[in-house]
Scaffold this motif. Structure first.
Motif, PDB file in Angstrom:
ATOM      1  N   ASN A  67     -39.822   0.677  28.345  1.00  0.00           N
ATOM      2  CA  ASN A  67     -38.506   1.181  28.709  1.00  0.00           C
ATOM      3  C   ASN A  67     -37.560   0.930  27.540  1.00  0.00           C
ATOM      4  O   ASN A  67     -37.168  -0.204  27.270  1.00  0.00           O
ATOM      5  CB  ASN A  67     -37.995   0.498  29.979  1.00  0.00           C
ATOM      6  N   VAL A  68     -37.207   1.991  26.837  1.00  0.00           N
ATOM      7  CA  VAL A  68     -36.504   1.880  25.561  1.00  0.00           C
ATOM      8  C   VAL A  68     -35.185   1.130  25.692  1.00  0.00           C
ATOM      9  O   VAL A  68     -34.881   0.233  24.894  1.00  0.00           O
ATOM     10  CB  VAL A  68     -36.270   3.286  24.963  1.00  0.00           C
ATOM     11  N   GLY A  76     -34.173   5.882  20.772  1.00  0.00           N
ATOM     12  CA  GLY A  76     -33.542   4.575  20.707  1.00  0.00           C
ATOM     13  C   GLY A  76     -32.377   4.485  19.755  1.00  0.00           C
ATOM     14  O   GLY A  76     -31.987   3.381  19.354  1.00  0.00           O
ATOM     15  N   ILE A  77     -31.783   5.604  19.390  1.00  0.00           N
ATOM     16  CA  ILE A  77     -30.638   5.609  18.481  1.00  0.00           C
ATOM     17  C   ILE A  77     -29.325   5.608  19.250  1.00  0.00           C
ATOM     18  O   ILE A  77     -28.384   4.907  18.888  1.00  0.00           O
ATOM     19  CB  ILE A  77     -30.703   6.837  17.545  1.00  0.00           C
ATOM     20  N   LEU A  78     -29.277   6.371  20.338  1.00  0.00           N
ATOM     21  CA  LEU A  78     -28.037   6.564  21.089  1.00  0.00           C
ATOM     22  C   LEU A  78     -28.284   6.208  22.559  1.00  0.00           C
ATOM     23  O   LEU A  78     -29.134   6.812  23.208  1.00  0.00           O
ATOM     24  CB  LEU A  78     -27.585   8.026  20.958  1.00  0.00           C
ATOM     25  N   ARG A  79     -27.538   5.216  23.058  1.00  0.00           N
ATOM     26  CA  ARG A  79     -27.740   4.754  24.434  1.00  0.00           C
ATOM     27  C   ARG A  79     -27.242   5.810  25.427  1.00  0.00           C
ATOM     28  O   ARG A  79     -26.123   6.311  25.301  1.00  0.00           O
ATOM     29  CB  ARG A  79     -26.997   3.439  24.659  1.00  0.00           C
ATOM     30  N   PRO A  80     -28.053   6.133  26.447  1.00  0.00           N
ATOM     31  CA  PRO A  80     -27.608   7.096  27.461  1.00  0.00           C
ATOM     32  C   PRO A  80     -26.451   6.533  28.277  1.00  0.00           C
ATOM     33  O   PRO A  80     -26.338   5.314  28.460  1.00  0.00           O
ATOM     34  CB  PRO A  80     -28.846   7.293  28.343  1.00  0.00           C
ATOM     35  N   LEU A 110     -35.712  -3.476  20.038  1.00  0.00           N
ATOM     36  CA  LEU A 110     -35.638  -2.024  19.935  1.00  0.00           C
ATOM     37  C   LEU A 110     -35.859  -1.573  18.491  1.00  0.00           C
ATOM     38  O   LEU A 110     -36.600  -0.610  18.236  1.00  0.00           O
ATOM     39  CB  LEU A 110     -34.281  -1.533  20.432  1.00  0.00           C
ATOM     40  N   ALA A 111     -35.251  -2.259  17.536  1.00  0.00           N
ATOM     41  CA  ALA A 111     -35.444  -1.909  16.132  1.00  0.00           C
ATOM     42  C   ALA A 111     -36.907  -2.066  15.734  1.00  0.00           C
ATOM     43  O   ALA A 111     -37.471  -1.214  15.028  1.00  0.00           O
ATOM     44  CB  ALA A 111     -34.556  -2.788  15.249  1.00  0.00           C
ATOM     45  N   GLU A 112     -37.542  -3.138  16.185  1.00  0.00           N
ATOM     46  CA  GLU A 112     -38.950  -3.365  15.885  1.00  0.00           C
ATOM     47  C   GLU A 112     -39.825  -2.300  16.539  1.00  0.00           C
ATOM     48  O   GLU A 112     -40.770  -1.784  15.925  1.00  0.00           O
ATOM     49  CB  GLU A 112     -39.358  -4.756  16.383  1.00  0.00           C
ATOM     50  N   PHE A 113     -39.496  -1.949  17.770  1.00  0.00           N
ATOM     51  CA  PHE A 113     -40.261  -0.935  18.495  1.00  0.00           C
ATOM     52  C   PHE A 113     -40.173   0.410  17.778  1.00  0.00           C
ATOM     53  O   PHE A 113     -41.189   1.096  17.590  1.00  0.00           O
ATOM     54  CB  PHE A 113     -39.719  -0.809  19.918  1.00  0.00           C
ATOM     55  N   ARG A 114     -38.987   0.787  17.373  1.00  0.00           N
ATOM     56  CA  ARG A 114     -38.821   2.067  16.692  1.00  0.00           C
ATOM     57  C   ARG A 114     -39.592   2.090  15.379  1.00  0.00           C
ATOM     58  O   ARG A 114     -40.217   3.093  15.029  1.00  0.00           O
ATOM     59  CB  ARG A 114     -37.336   2.339  16.434  1.00  0.00           C
ATOM     60  N   LEU A 115     -39.549   0.988  14.652  1.00  0.00           N
ATOM     61  CA  LEU A 115     -40.212   0.918  13.363  1.00  0.00           C
ATOM     62  C   LEU A 115     -41.722   1.051  13.494  1.00  0.00           C
ATOM     63  O   LEU A 115     -42.374   1.661  12.643  1.00  0.00           O
ATOM     64  CB  LEU A 115     -39.860  -0.407  12.674  1.00  0.00           C
ATOM     65  N   ASN A 116     -42.277   0.508  14.576  1.00  0.00           N
ATOM     66  CA  ASN A 116     -43.726   0.469  14.740  1.00  0.00           C
ATOM     67  C   ASN A 116     -44.302   1.590  15.592  1.00  0.00           C
ATOM     68  O   ASN A 116     -45.511   1.831  15.554  1.00  0.00           O
ATOM     69  CB  ASN A 116     -44.145  -0.876  15.346  1.00  0.00           C
ATOM     70  N   VAL A 122     -42.692  -1.413   3.860  1.00  0.00           N
ATOM     71  CA  VAL A 122     -41.875  -2.460   3.241  1.00  0.00           C
ATOM     72  C   VAL A 122     -40.895  -3.037   4.263  1.00  0.00           C
ATOM     73  O   VAL A 122     -40.654  -4.255   4.313  1.00  0.00           O
ATOM     74  CB  VAL A 122     -41.130  -1.908   2.016  1.00  0.00           C
ATOM     75  N   LEU A 123     -40.355  -2.165   5.118  1.00  0.00           N
ATOM     76  CA  LEU A 123     -39.442  -2.634   6.161  1.00  0.00           C
ATOM     77  C   LEU A 123     -40.157  -3.520   7.181  1.00  0.00           C
ATOM     78  O   LEU A 123     -39.511  -4.321   7.869  1.00  0.00           O
ATOM     79  CB  LEU A 123     -38.793  -1.439   6.868  1.00  0.00           C
TER      80      LEU A 123
END
Length: 231
Positions: A72-73, A57-61, A81-87, A113-114
């Motif tokens: 589906n990322v 989830g860092i770089l969009r295809p 997306l940020a929440e999904f990646r964090l968890n 903490v994030l």
């Protein structure tokens, strides 16, 4: 075969336009399953890191789809997306990325903490995660007081503290000598892998291939060997 943790379909990533276009990844399709360690290997410039970035989830295809843990990322909005990646995803970076002014326990606590969890409770959980990697007695030390192998284990503890379903290690032995690198991978295999977790390792270090369940080779942006069993 266990259920798929990652499903990537026809992933392509290009940079630039017209005659200056560079295709970093070409039509990559593969699966990675819970309860396995999958290595993505290949020479520098083969597209490994770009593929890793699209999966996480860092770089969009440019084209294609990625499903991680049933989601589906690239259909998520930026906040989701940020929440999904964090968890869901734990990262172990090549250069550790530890904060020198924090103790090891405080470094490990950062993902919690994030998530807006209490600082003291997060640090206490950081100590528990350090215990898993055998470094509870280093909890109050700054990273500079640790060996390279110990710093790598701190990075693993930080990635594990949120109990992610997907753990990604980018060149985990690049900064380590051979014996220490093998020790780290042996530890990952015995203590970090479990039936509810998929571990994805990007590397070009052939010395650690034996620790993989499957090895997927890339060259010139293409998957050239679709996740054969490790020998």
């Amino acid at each position: 075969m266990n259920a798929a943790a990652i499903q990537a379909h026809a992933l392509t990533k290009s940079f630039g336009q017209g005659e200056a276009v560079t295709i970093a990844v070409r039509d990559a399709t593969f699966e990675a399953c819970y309860g396995e360690i999958l290595f993505i290997v290949g020479p520098s410039g083969s597209g490994k890191t770009t593929l890793l970035s699209m999966i996480s989830g860092i770089l969009r295809p440019t084209t294609g789809e990625v499903t991680v843990h049933g989601a589906n990322v690239w259909q998520m909005n930026a906040d989701d997306l940020a929440e999904f990646r964090l968890n869901t995803i734990g990262f172990v970076f090549q250069d550790f990325h530890l904060f020198p002014r924090l103790t090891t326990a405080e470094n490990v606590a950062i993902p919690l903490v994030l998530r807006h969890q209490d600082w003291d409770a997060s640090v206490a959980k950081g100590v528990q995660a350090l215990d898993i990697v055998g470094l509870k007695n280093r909890a109050e030390l700054p990273p500079v007081k640790l060996s390279g192998g110990e710093q790598q284990r701190v990075a693993i503890a930080r990635a594990l503290v949120g109990d992610p379903e997907l753990l990604i290690l980018d060149e985990p032995t690049a900064s380590l000598d051979g014996d220490t690198g093998r020790m780290i991978l042996q530890f990952v295999r015995e203590h970090v892998l479990n039936p509810q977790r998929c571990i994805l390792i990007v590397t070009h270090d052939a010395r650690i291939f034996e620790f993989a369940d499957r090895v997927m080779h890339m060259e010139d942006g293409r998957i050239t060997d679709r996740a054969s069993a490790a020998s």
